[in-house]
Design a protein around this motif. Structure first.
Motif, short mmCIF file in Angstrom:
data_model
loop_
_atom_site.label_atom_id
_atom_site.label_comp_id
_atom_site.label_asym_id
_atom_site.label_seq_id
_atom_site.Cartn_x
_atom_site.Cartn_y
_atom_site.Cartn_z
N MET A 22 -9.30 6.48 1.61
CA MET A 22 -9.31 5.02 1.49
C MET A 22 -8.72 4.58 0.16
SD MET A 22 -10.45 1.92 2.53
CE MET A 22 -11.81 2.14 3.71
N SER A 23 -7.72 3.70 0.20
CA SER A 23 -7.26 3.06 -1.02
C SER A 23 -8.22 1.93 -1.35
CB SER A 23 -5.85 2.50 -0.84
OG SER A 23 -5.54 1.60 -1.88
N TYR A 24 -8.71 1.90 -2.58
CA TYR A 24 -9.61 0.84 -2.99
C TYR A 24 -8.86 -0.31 -3.64
CZ TYR A 24 -13.21 3.99 -1.53
OH TYR A 24 -14.00 4.80 -0.76
N MET A 25 -7.53 -0.29 -3.50
CA MET A 25 -6.69 -1.43 -3.87
C MET A 25 -6.23 -2.09 -2.59
SD MET A 25 -3.02 -1.64 -5.90
CE MET A 25 -3.68 -1.51 -7.55
N VAL A 26 -6.60 -3.33 -2.41
CA VAL A 26 -6.24 -4.07 -1.20
C VAL A 26 -4.72 -4.19 -1.11
CG1 VAL A 26 -6.42 -6.29 -0.02
CG2 VAL A 26 -8.41 -5.33 -1.21
N GLY A 27 -4.20 -3.90 0.07
CA GLY A 27 -2.77 -4.03 0.31
C GLY A 27 -1.95 -2.82 -0.05
N TYR A 28 -2.58 -1.81 -0.64
CA TYR A 28 -1.85 -0.59 -1.02
C TYR A 28 -2.23 0.54 -0.07
CZ TYR A 28 -0.14 3.49 -3.45
OH TYR A 28 0.50 4.68 -3.73
N GLY A 29 -1.21 1.22 0.46
CA GLY A 29 -1.45 2.38 1.31
C GLY A 29 -1.78 1.99 2.74
N PRO A 30 -1.89 2.98 3.62
CA PRO A 30 -2.13 2.71 5.05
C PRO A 30 -3.56 2.32 5.38
CG PRO A 30 -2.03 5.07 4.67
CD PRO A 30 -1.66 4.43 3.36
N LYS A 31 -4.52 2.62 4.49
CA LYS A 31 -5.93 2.35 4.77
C LYS A 31 -6.57 1.75 3.53
CE LYS A 31 -10.23 4.71 6.13
NZ LYS A 31 -10.87 6.03 6.38
N PHE A 32 -6.98 0.51 3.66
CA PHE A 32 -7.65 -0.17 2.54
C PHE A 32 -8.70 -1.13 3.10
CE2 PHE A 32 -3.67 -2.42 3.50
CZ PHE A 32 -4.12 -3.71 3.75
N ARG B 54 4.75 2.30 -8.81
CA ARG B 54 5.47 1.06 -9.06
C ARG B 54 4.96 -0.04 -8.13
NH1 ARG B 54 7.43 -1.21 -12.98
NH2 ARG B 54 8.49 0.73 -13.54
N ASP B 55 4.78 0.29 -6.85
CA ASP B 55 4.25 -0.69 -5.90
C ASP B 55 2.83 -1.08 -6.27
OD1 ASP B 55 4.20 -2.21 -3.39
OD2 ASP B 55 2.85 -0.64 -2.66
N ALA B 56 2.02 -0.09 -6.66
CA ALA B 56 0.64 -0.37 -7.05
C ALA B 56 0.60 -1.26 -8.29
CB ALA B 56 -0.12 0.92 -7.29
N LEU B 57 1.50 -1.02 -9.24
CA LEU B 57 1.58 -1.85 -10.45
C LEU B 57 1.90 -3.29 -10.10
CD1 LEU B 57 1.75 -2.33 -13.52
CD2 LEU B 57 4.14 -1.57 -13.40
N THR B 58 2.92 -3.47 -9.27
CA THR B 58 3.32 -4.82 -8.86
C THR B 58 2.16 -5.56 -8.22
OG1 THR B 58 5.61 -4.13 -8.53
CG2 THR B 58 4.90 -6.13 -7.39
N LYS B 59 1.46 -4.87 -7.33
CA LYS B 59 0.33 -5.50 -6.63
C LYS B 59 -0.84 -5.77 -7.58
CE LYS B 59 1.07 -4.01 -1.83
NZ LYS B 59 2.47 -3.59 -1.89
N SER B 60 -1.07 -4.88 -8.53
CA SER B 60 -2.20 -5.06 -9.45
C SER B 60 -2.04 -6.31 -10.29
CB SER B 60 -2.36 -3.83 -10.36
OG SER B 60 -1.31 -3.76 -11.33
N ILE B 61 -0.80 -6.70 -10.57
CA ILE B 61 -0.53 -7.92 -11.33
C ILE B 61 -0.52 -9.13 -10.40
CG2 ILE B 61 1.15 -9.09 -12.82
CD1 ILE B 61 2.08 -6.27 -13.71
#
Length: 485
Positions: free
Chosen positions: A390-400, A26-33
């Motif tokens: 590594m999260s390849y979505m900026v702003g998602y997860g502890p490491k990006f 849900r958080d990733a979806l919000t950020k992706s938009i």
């Protein structure tokens, strides 16, 4: 055959690994938009959530006496390329059409992201017989590193018409407008009607005056968004979206009559801003599975072949040691192919589930749940389940990634640094700086790691570190499915 089945099953486990719980889809979806708000051009609205961005491109088109304000910057630069923008719009719309019911409060933001693009595309198509396809001179733009708010490079406007055809970009624009017309059909009927009417007119321009837009605009669209695959795939794609939006037999007849000449059997297993045959196959397979249009049966067979081509352990499937799919024509900016592939997998699995069918690969039954498993593992890899963590979505997860190749993100915000940052000063302050980007471009998915799962968080390596709207657009649909599954 039993041994081969076992080998494929074992490879599936070894390559894709075990599923790991814990992702906040849900958080990733919000950020992706949310990411799309960071790419906006024009006068920003009162409800802009990406607060470090300001107004930009407010005179776009004025020198040519047309209004080309608005739309999106495609990636980390300040050019508005119509071809990838239209594809982005098509994929955002398709995401909403398939999985909008799972988006919750994010649905309204997704529709706003689509409308920001379609308002611009309507202006680009406002003059009959003409389609404006680009704002900005890429060679000059790429010689500068400056915020969109500070742009002082030429904002030249480029178009296609009967004398200088562009069937590829026009067909993709028609597809975008047709797909979006279905998104707004129940909530804004007049707008939906305008979108569809414009789509019909733009597709007629594409079909009646055939040619690749990079033939006449090579100096400004190549090598950035040159039409490498040509225009036949877009003509078929555009006709398919018009068939879906209008339900007119005219477009189904067009598909039947023109499919062979437009290369519908071409050996391609990727969907991208340049290559559309695979997307067409999935859409037309739906007509077979759900609407019983038996005359399109070959498209279902081609869609099934796509599923089989991705099975680990088969000769056609390429995965990194950590399980990331590499099925594109190039390993650069690979995540653009991964996000579109995962969306197609979730979408086709939906069609199969609804029609209670499976895919058979070498006598092995591939159920919708197995297809979703393959897709989910790719999304999880993007979000951090990979060898680097590594999260390849900026702003998602502890490491990006902290040093993405993006002008606005890498330079101080206009609100923190109101004075103009010049074209050349931006290089040392932004591109060549070792400091993390001062502005977080939440939700941006970048090009991603190489085929050995390695990634350097280096702003200069644009093939790995640059985000793009067409990477995010199909991921929106995948995340929507996962957020409510």
């Amino acid at each position: 055959m039993t041994g081969k089945i076992a080998l494929v099953a074992l490879a599936l486990v070894l390559v894709l690994g075990r599923a790991e719980a814990g992702h906040n889809y849900r958080d990733a979806l919000t950020k992706s938009i949310l990411f799309f708000e960071g790419q906006r051009s024009g006068k920003l609205p009162f409800n802009q959530r990406m607060k470090w961005r300001g107004d930009s491109g407010l005179s776009d088109g004025a020198a040519n006496y047309v209004d080309m304000r608005g739309g999106y910057y495609d990636a980390g630069d300040n050019v508005k390329f119509g071809f990838p923008m239209a594809f982005t719009t098509t994929m955002l719309s398709w995401s909403v059409l398939e999985f909008g019911g799972k988006m919750g409060n994010d649905l309204q933001h997704a529709k706003e992201a689509i409308r920001w693009a379609t308002d611009y595309l309507l202006k680009a198509a406002a003059y009959p017989g003409t389609l404006y396809v680009q704002v900005g001179e890429p060679s000059m733009d790429h010689k500068c590193w400056e915020r969109p708010e500070d742009m002082d490079t030429p904002r030249s406007v480029y178009k296609i018409d009967a004398q200088n055809p562009g069937s590829d970009v026009a067909s993709e624009t028609a597809a975008a407008l047709a797909a979006a017309s279905m998104v707004f059909k129940s909530t804004d009927a007049p707008y939906s009607k305008l979108l569809l009417q414009t789509a019909v007119r733009v597709f007629a321009l594409a079909d009646e005056h055939r040619g690749a837009y990079s033939d006449s605009l090579a100096s400004v669209v190549c090598p950035y968004y040159c039409s490498y695959s040509g225009y036949p795939d877009e003509l078929l794609w555009g006709a398919t979206w018009l068939a879906k939006a209008t339900r007119s037999q005219k477009y189904f007849n067009y598909i039947q009559s023109n499919g062979p000449a437009l290369g519908y059997r071409d050996n391609v297993n990727v969907l991208s801003w340049d290559q559309k045959h695979l997307g067409t196959r999935i859409l037309l397979a739906r007509e077979v599975l759900l609407n019983k249009v038996k005359s399109l049966g070959e498209y279902q067979g081609l869609a099934n072949n796509f599923i089989c081509s991705l099975l680990p352990g088969t000769s056609s499937a390429r995965y990194s040691p950590g399980g990331l799919l590499f099925n594109g024509p190039t390993d650069q900016c690979n995540l653009q192919y991964v996000t579109s592939t995962t969306f197609l997998l979730f979408t086709y699995a939906k069609y199969l589930s609804t029609s209670k069918q499976v895919v058979t690969c070498a006598n092995t039954r591939i159920t919708p749940s197995k297809i979703r498993f393959i897709a989910k593992r790719q999304v999880d890899y993007i979000l951090g389940d990979n060898p680097l963590g590594m999260s390849y979505m900026v702003g998602y997860g502890p490491k990006f990634p902290q040093h993405i190749h993006h002008r606005g993100s890498s330079l101080p915000s206009i609100y923190a640094h109101p004075n103009t940052i010049s074209c050349n000063d931006g290089f040392n302050l932004g591109l060549y700086s070792s400091s993390p980007n001062p502005n977080v471009l939440d939700g941006a998915v970048i090009g991603g790691p190489d085929n050995n799962d390695q990634f350097r968080d280096d702003r200069n390596d644009y093939s790995l570190s640059e985000p793009a709207t067409y990477i995010n657009a199909p991921l929106v649909g995948s995340l929507a499915y996962l957020a409510r599954s």
